[in-house]
Scaffold this motif. Structure first.
Motif, PDB file in Angstrom:
ATOM      1  N   ARG A 107       0.845  -1.195   0.000  1.00 17.90           N
ATOM      2  CA  ARG A 107       0.000   0.000   0.000  1.00 17.90           C
ATOM      3  C   ARG A 107       0.883   1.249   0.000  1.00 17.90           C
ATOM      4  N   LYS A 108       0.238   2.390  -0.166  1.00 21.81           N
ATOM      5  CA  LYS A 108       1.040   3.609  -0.260  1.00 21.81           C
ATOM      6  C   LYS A 108       1.813   3.868   1.036  1.00 21.81           C
ATOM      7  N   ALA A 109       3.010   4.387   0.899  1.00 25.07           N
ATOM      8  CA  ALA A 109       3.890   4.561   2.063  1.00 25.07           C
ATOM      9  C   ALA A 109       3.616   5.881   2.780  1.00 25.07           C
ATOM     10  N   ARG A 135     -13.648   7.388  -1.764  1.00 26.87           N
ATOM     11  CA  ARG A 135     -13.410   8.611  -2.557  1.00 26.87           C
ATOM     12  C   ARG A 135     -13.404   8.264  -4.052  1.00 26.87           C
ATOM     13  N   ARG A 136     -12.822   7.112  -4.371  1.00 29.53           N
ATOM     14  CA  ARG A 136     -12.737   6.741  -5.797  1.00 29.53           C
ATOM     15  C   ARG A 136     -14.146   6.494  -6.353  1.00 29.53           C
ATOM     16  N   ARG A 137     -15.009   5.861  -5.500  1.00 33.73           N
ATOM     17  CA  ARG A 137     -16.409   5.636  -5.941  1.00 33.73           C
ATOM     18  C   ARG A 137     -17.102   6.974  -6.185  1.00 33.73           C
ATOM     19  N   ALA A 335      -2.090  17.401 -11.931  1.00 34.13           N
ATOM     20  CA  ALA A 335      -1.851  16.196 -12.753  1.00 34.13           C
ATOM     21  C   ALA A 335      -2.277  16.452 -14.189  1.00 34.13           C
ATOM     22  N   GLY A 336      -3.352  17.222 -14.346  1.00 38.63           N
ATOM     23  CA  GLY A 336      -3.857  17.491 -15.691  1.00 38.63           C
ATOM     24  C   GLY A 336      -2.966  18.434 -16.476  1.00 38.63           C
ATOM     25  N   ILE A 337      -2.123  19.198 -15.777  1.00 45.24           N
ATOM     26  CA  ILE A 337      -1.144  20.041 -16.486  1.00 45.24           C
ATOM     27  C   ILE A 337       0.087  19.195 -16.815  1.00 45.24           C
ATOM     28  N   ASP A 338       0.721  18.661 -15.768  1.00 41.09           N
ATOM     29  CA  ASP A 338       2.030  18.042 -15.952  1.00 41.09           C
ATOM     30  C   ASP A 338       2.005  16.807 -16.837  1.00 41.09           C
ATOM     31  N   GLY A 339       1.109  15.860 -16.517  1.00 42.69           N
ATOM     32  CA  GLY A 339       1.124  14.587 -17.259  1.00 42.69           C
ATOM     33  C   GLY A 339       0.929  14.807 -18.749  1.00 42.69           C
ATOM     34  N   PRO A 340      -0.199  15.387 -19.155  1.00 41.07           N
ATOM     35  CA  PRO A 340      -0.445  15.544 -20.592  1.00 41.07           C
ATOM     36  C   PRO A 340       0.576  16.460 -21.271  1.00 41.07           C
ATOM     37  N   VAL A 342       3.753  17.055 -20.530  1.00 41.33           N
ATOM     38  CA  VAL A 342       5.038  16.374 -20.719  1.00 41.33           C
ATOM     39  C   VAL A 342       4.920  15.359 -21.844  1.00 41.33           C
ATOM     40  N   SER A 343       3.806  14.654 -21.857  1.00 43.33           N
ATOM     41  CA  SER A 343       3.653  13.620 -22.872  1.00 43.33           C
ATOM     42  C   SER A 343       3.530  14.232 -24.277  1.00 43.33           C
ATOM     43  N   ILE A 344       2.823  15.360 -24.399  1.00 41.03           N
ATOM     44  CA  ILE A 344       2.706  16.028 -25.707  1.00 41.03           C
ATOM     45  C   ILE A 344       4.100  16.501 -26.171  1.00 41.03           C
ATOM     46  N   PHE A 471       1.160   5.280 -15.875  1.00 39.51           N
ATOM     47  CA  PHE A 471       0.006   5.689 -15.062  1.00 39.51           C
ATOM     48  C   PHE A 471      -0.043   4.879 -13.765  1.00 39.51           C
ATOM     49  N   SER A 472       1.082   4.273 -13.368  1.00 39.50           N
ATOM     50  CA  SER A 472       1.125   3.302 -12.280  1.00 39.50           C
ATOM     51  C   SER A 472       0.209   2.126 -12.664  1.00 39.50           C
ATOM     52  N   ALA A 473      -0.306   1.379 -11.684  1.00 37.69           N
ATOM     53  CA  ALA A 473      -1.100   0.194 -12.041  1.00 37.69           C
ATOM     54  C   ALA A 473      -1.955  -0.213 -10.852  1.00 37.69           C
ATOM     55  N   THR A 475      -4.951  -0.946  -8.172  1.00 39.25           N
ATOM     56  CA  THR A 475      -6.041  -0.133  -7.608  1.00 39.25           C
ATOM     57  C   THR A 475      -5.663   1.353  -7.527  1.00 39.25           C
ATOM     58  N   ARG A 476      -4.356   1.662  -7.566  1.00 39.42           N
ATOM     59  CA  ARG A 476      -3.948   3.071  -7.464  1.00 39.42           C
ATOM     60  C   ARG A 476      -3.513   3.619  -8.821  1.00 39.42           C
ATOM     61  N   THR A 477      -4.019   3.007  -9.868  1.00 39.47           N
ATOM     62  CA  THR A 477      -3.687   3.524 -11.197  1.00 39.47           C
ATOM     63  C   THR A 477      -4.327   4.902 -11.397  1.00 39.47           C
ATOM     64  N   CYS A 478      -3.796   5.656 -12.338  1.00 44.43           N
ATOM     65  CA  CYS A 478      -4.272   7.020 -12.580  1.00 44.43           C
ATOM     66  C   CYS A 478      -5.740   7.030 -12.996  1.00 44.43           C
ATOM     67  N   ILE A 479      -6.525   7.838 -12.340  1.00 40.07           N
ATOM     68  CA  ILE A 479      -7.949   7.931 -12.682  1.00 40.07           C
ATOM     69  C   ILE A 479      -8.157   8.869 -13.879  1.00 40.07           C
ATOM     70  N   GLN A 487      -6.563  14.771 -24.334  1.00 40.69           N
ATOM     71  CA  GLN A 487      -5.727  15.982 -24.437  1.00 40.69           C
ATOM     72  C   GLN A 487      -4.549  15.714 -25.393  1.00 40.69           C
ATOM     73  N   GLN A 488      -3.875  14.575 -25.171  1.00 41.49           N
ATOM     74  CA  GLN A 488      -2.685  14.271 -25.967  1.00 41.49           C
ATOM     75  C   GLN A 488      -3.051  14.003 -27.429  1.00 41.49           C
ATOM     76  N   THR A 489      -4.089  13.171 -27.625  1.00 38.49           N
ATOM     77  CA  THR A 489      -4.417  12.723 -28.972  1.00 38.49           C
ATOM     78  C   THR A 489      -4.823  13.892 -29.864  1.00 38.49           C
TER      79      THR A 489
HETATM   80  C1  HEM Z   1      -0.128  11.591 -19.259  1.00 39.60           C
HETATM   81  C2  HEM Z   1      -0.824  12.009 -18.227  1.00 39.60           C
HETATM   82  C3  HEM Z   1      -0.772  11.420 -16.847  1.00 39.60           C
HETATM   83  C4  HEM Z   1       0.150  10.591 -16.269  1.00 39.60           C
HETATM   84  C5  HEM Z   1       1.422  10.043 -16.893  1.00 39.60           C
HETATM   85  C6  HEM Z   1      -0.305  10.297 -14.934  1.00 39.60           C
HETATM   86  C7  HEM Z   1       0.352   9.468 -14.053  1.00 39.60           C
HETATM   87  C8  HEM Z   1      -0.150   9.079 -12.815  1.00 39.60           C
HETATM   88  C9  HEM Z   1       0.513   8.186 -11.903  1.00 39.60           C
HETATM   89  C10 HEM Z   1       1.864   7.536 -12.142  1.00 39.60           C
HETATM   90  C11 HEM Z   1      -0.269   8.053 -10.817  1.00 39.60           C
HETATM   91  C12 HEM Z   1       0.052   7.257  -9.543  1.00 39.60           C
HETATM   92  C13 HEM Z   1       0.701   8.217  -8.576  1.00 39.60           C
HETATM   93  C14 HEM Z   1       1.150   7.620  -7.272  1.00 39.60           C
HETATM   94  O1  HEM Z   1       1.040   6.425  -7.046  1.00 39.60           O
HETATM   95  O2  HEM Z   1       1.632   8.409  -6.452  1.00 39.60           O
HETATM   96  C15 HEM Z   1      -1.436   8.858 -11.030  1.00 39.60           C
HETATM   97  C16 HEM Z   1      -2.482   8.962 -10.139  1.00 39.60           C
HETATM   98  C17 HEM Z   1      -3.505   9.870 -10.281  1.00 39.60           C
HETATM   99  N1  HEM Z   1      -3.712  10.728 -11.345  1.00 39.60           N
HETATM  100 FE1  HEM Z   1      -2.657  10.783 -13.055  1.00 39.60          FE
HETATM  101  N2  HEM Z   1      -1.470  10.964 -14.711  1.00 39.60           N
HETATM  102  C18 HEM Z   1      -1.803  11.658 -15.856  1.00 39.60           C
HETATM  103  C19 HEM Z   1      -2.902  12.464 -16.047  1.00 39.60           C
HETATM  104  C20 HEM Z   1      -3.846  12.729 -15.089  1.00 39.60           C
HETATM  105  C21 HEM Z   1      -4.967  13.620 -15.260  1.00 39.60           C
HETATM  106  C22 HEM Z   1      -5.305  14.359 -16.560  1.00 39.60           C
HETATM  107  C23 HEM Z   1      -5.643  13.630 -14.072  1.00 39.60           C
HETATM  108  C24 HEM Z   1      -6.899  14.375 -13.668  1.00 39.60           C
HETATM  109  C25 HEM Z   1      -7.698  14.944 -14.467  1.00 39.60           C
HETATM  110  C26 HEM Z   1      -4.964  12.726 -13.160  1.00 39.60           C
HETATM  111  C27 HEM Z   1      -5.351  12.477 -11.874  1.00 39.60           C
HETATM  112  C28 HEM Z   1      -4.809  11.502 -11.072  1.00 39.60           C
HETATM  113  C29 HEM Z   1      -5.353  11.121  -9.783  1.00 39.60           C
HETATM  114  C30 HEM Z   1      -6.571  11.741  -9.102  1.00 39.60           C
HETATM  115  C31 HEM Z   1      -4.537  10.097  -9.294  1.00 39.60           C
HETATM  116  C32 HEM Z   1      -4.719   9.322  -7.991  1.00 39.60           C
HETATM  117  C33 HEM Z   1      -5.535   8.084  -8.298  1.00 39.60           C
HETATM  118  C34 HEM Z   1      -5.784   7.175  -7.105  1.00 39.60           C
HETATM  119  O3  HEM Z   1      -4.866   6.898  -6.331  1.00 39.60           O
HETATM  120  O4  HEM Z   1      -6.934   6.728  -7.001  1.00 39.60           O
HETATM  121  N3  HEM Z   1      -3.882  12.213 -13.815  1.00 39.60           N
HETATM  122  N4  HEM Z   1      -1.348   9.486 -12.253  1.00 39.60           N
END
Ligand code: HEM
Length: 538
Positions: A107-109, A135-137, A335-340, A342-344, A471-473, A475-479, A487-489
């Motif tokens: 689980r998360k540390a 919260r996820r529900r 997350a919505g700024i950084d992830g997309p 960086v990937s774009i 996106f991790s994997a 139950t804690r995968t990215c929602i 956004q990317q496509t």
């Molecule tokens: C390319 C884009 C993205 C990447 C690579 C990415 C990557 C990740 C990763 C690796 C985690 C796990 C983090 C951890 O275990 O500490 C995560 C969780 C999460 N991400 Fe993203 N993310 C992206 C886009 C987004 C976007 C657009 C949103 C919101 C609109 C978002 C919201 C979240 C949330 C809320 C979690 C926590 C999920 C949970 O534990 O239930 N992410 N993301």
């Protein structure tokens, strides 16, 4: 006090307290109850103190942390490296599913709890399983793929159109030859800047029904009002990055996080500046949340990611306090700024650097898009294999969240990559490392989208996917994955369909800064309008 006077007694205490602070970890290290001394440490102090990892993150360096750790795993041939007294890093990709997969009991540390306690709880930093599921529900319905069409029609396509208007204005003349090195004055488009604005504008629309008009304005300045009424502007992305830098310097010694923050504010100007940026980031998110809540109170019916925090499916008030609404919004927008973004950036960088991939993608887009300039609609481009493969390949090479995502093993231990790890140990594998295993990803440093197509349906592909963790994997995968995909496509398809690009020179290498996330520093390119839509393979 057995004859000891008060002053000698206090002196003894003052000596013993710091001594125990130093001695305790040394004794723990020498006792080696978990048998971790056999693993090479990341640096000479990693076995003794968590500050060794803080130092690795915060110290000035030319090479990003994830690559240094990956290099250490590969150059020493060691599958396990000790990052802290009770923290092990794994170096072979098969560790990814053992640590993060659905069947992993980890689980998360503790660092997640510390972040939550300091700034409010959001999906990412809740470590308790039951609380996280609740919260996820609450949130997941609104992140579902069925909303994609609505997001695109209402929001993303407009932002892509505004982006085209801006890039059009920065376009220069077509070069005489494709091998010509651009003049510095022609490097007018910084893809880092525009991708960040695109990601921020689209996530604020999808998340909060707020049009920040960043693309049209060409900047991300946002007005804040201090408690004394003074108005000032802050840059949202810079504030968010400041928050990340400051927290990433010290959070790893999570029990003493508060203490280290106070110490660092006094001894490091760099920390203090970034911490202040973090305050601005918090203030900006708080303002956005209050604006959104006011709109709800005023009767506006809006359909965005914030909606489930205002009203349950049956119209009931959801179980969430405003502090957590703010935290959840900070996580969503950040997350919505950084992830997309960086990937774009990294996808376009790969496509431009390897021109045959750019032309292949353009040819694929030409099979579904009209032979004229315009935004690429999601419906037309959503199923294109080479486009998807290009995005996956960028996420593989430069995972936006490359950091060591720390998990704690269950109390009875966990087997990771065939190695039995004792209970209550922190473990991680960086996505940067997992994505570079040469047994799975041949020539791992090369941008080659084809690898995601050629291997379809094979055992090799199954292994690649199990190790592919941007996106991790589990139950804690990215929602937010579906949101990021749209956004990317749309952004990448639109840019490749309408423009040609050239890097500053053929040896140009994209440079990064890394804290929790990987941030490309700048990507200045020459852009010119595509001329011939009839002959895509020119
Ligand atoms: C390319 C884009 C993205 C990447 C690579 C990415 C990557 C990740 C990763 C690796 C985690 C796990 C983090 C951890 O275990 O500490 C995560 C969780 C999460 N991400 Fe993203 N993310 C992206 C886009 C987004 C976007 C657009 C949103 C919101 C609109 C978002 C919201 C979240 C949330 C809320 C979690 C926590 C999920 C949970 O534990 O239930 N992410 N993301």
């Amino acid at each position: 006090m057995l004859g000891l006077g008060i002053i000698p007694f206090i002196s003894l205490l003052l000596t013993l307290i710091p001594l125990s602070f130093i001695l305790k970890p040394i004794i723990y290290y020498l006792q080696d109850r978990k048998g971790f001394r056999k693993y090479p440490p990341q640096n000479p102090l990693s076995g003794v103190t968590k500050l060794a990892y803080c130092w690795e993150i915060a110290r000035p360096h030319k090479t990003i942390h994830s690559r240094r750790l990956y290099d250490q795993h590969t150059s020493t041939g060691q599958p396990v490296i000790r990052l802290g007294p009770n923290w092990l890093s794994f170096g072979r990709s098969r560790a990814a599913r053992d640590i993060y997969g659905y069947t992993s009991g980890a689980r998360k540390a503790a660092i997640y709890d510390t972040l939550g306690a300091g700034g409010g709880y959001h999906l990412n930093n809740i470590s308790d399983k039951a609380q996280h599921s609740a919260r996820r529900r609450m949130m997941s319905h609104f992140y579902a793929p069925k909303h994609i069409g609505v997001w695109e029609r209402n929001w993303v396509a407009d932002s892509a159109r505004d982006l085209m208007n801006q890039i059009d204005a920065l376009c220069t003349a077509k070069p005489a030859s494709p091998y010509e090195t651009p003049r510095p004055a022609d490097l007018k488009v910084d893809i880092v800047h525009w991708a960040a604005l695109f990601a921020m504008e689209t996530i604020a629309k999808i998340g909060l029904s707020k049009d920040l008009r960043c693309i049209e304005n060409g900047h991300d300045r946002f007005e804040l009002e201090d408690p004394d009424g003074t108005k000032r502007e802050v840059n949202i992305v810079a504030s968010f990055h400041g928050a990340g830098r400051a927290a990433a310097m010290v959070i790893w010694d999570s029990k003493r996080f508060g203490t280290w923050v106070e110490v660092m504010k006094r001894i490091s100007k760099r920390f203090e500046v970034n911490w202040k940026c973090g305050n601005d980031w918090g203030a900006a998110v708080t303002k956005l949340v209050h604006e959104r809540m006011d709109r709800y109170r005023n009767g506006e019916i809006l359909d965005d990611l914030f909606t489930p925090m205002l009203e349950g499916k049956g119209g009931e008030e959801p179980d969430i306090v405003t502090r957590d609404r703010i935290a959840e919004t900070g996580q969503m927008v950040g997350a919505g700024i950084d992830g997309p973004a960086v990937s774009i950036i990294t996808c376009l960088y790969g496509l431009i650097k390897y021109p045959q991939t750019f032309q292949k993608l353009r040819a694929e887009l030409d099979t579904v898009l009209p032979a004229e300039r315009g935004v690429a609609p999601w419906e037309q481009v959503k199923n294109l294999p080479y486009l998807k493969a290009s995005i996956d390949e960028a996420l593989r090479l430069s995972p936006p969240v490359a950091t060591d995502l720390v998990r704690r093993t269950p109390s009875d231990g966990l087997t990771i990559d065939g190695i039995r790890v004792p209970g209550n140990t922190d473990v991680s594998i960086s996505a940067f490392t997992a994505h570079r295993d040469p047994e799975l990803f041949e020539d791992p440093e090369v941008f080659r989208p084809e690898r995601w197509i050629e291997n379809k349906g094979t055992d090799q592909m199954k292994e690649m996917l199990a190790s592919f963790i941007p996106f991790s994997a589990g139950t804690r995968t990215c929602i937010g994955r579906n949101i990021s995909i749209i956004q990317q496509t749309v952004c990448i398809a639109t840019l490749v369909h309408n423009y040609d690009f050239a890097l500053p020179d053929k040896d140009y290498e994209l440079q990064y800064e890394e804290w929790f996330n990987l941030w490309p520093l700048k990507l200045p390119v020459k852009a010119w309008k595509r001329e011939n839509f009839a002959q895509p393979m020119e």
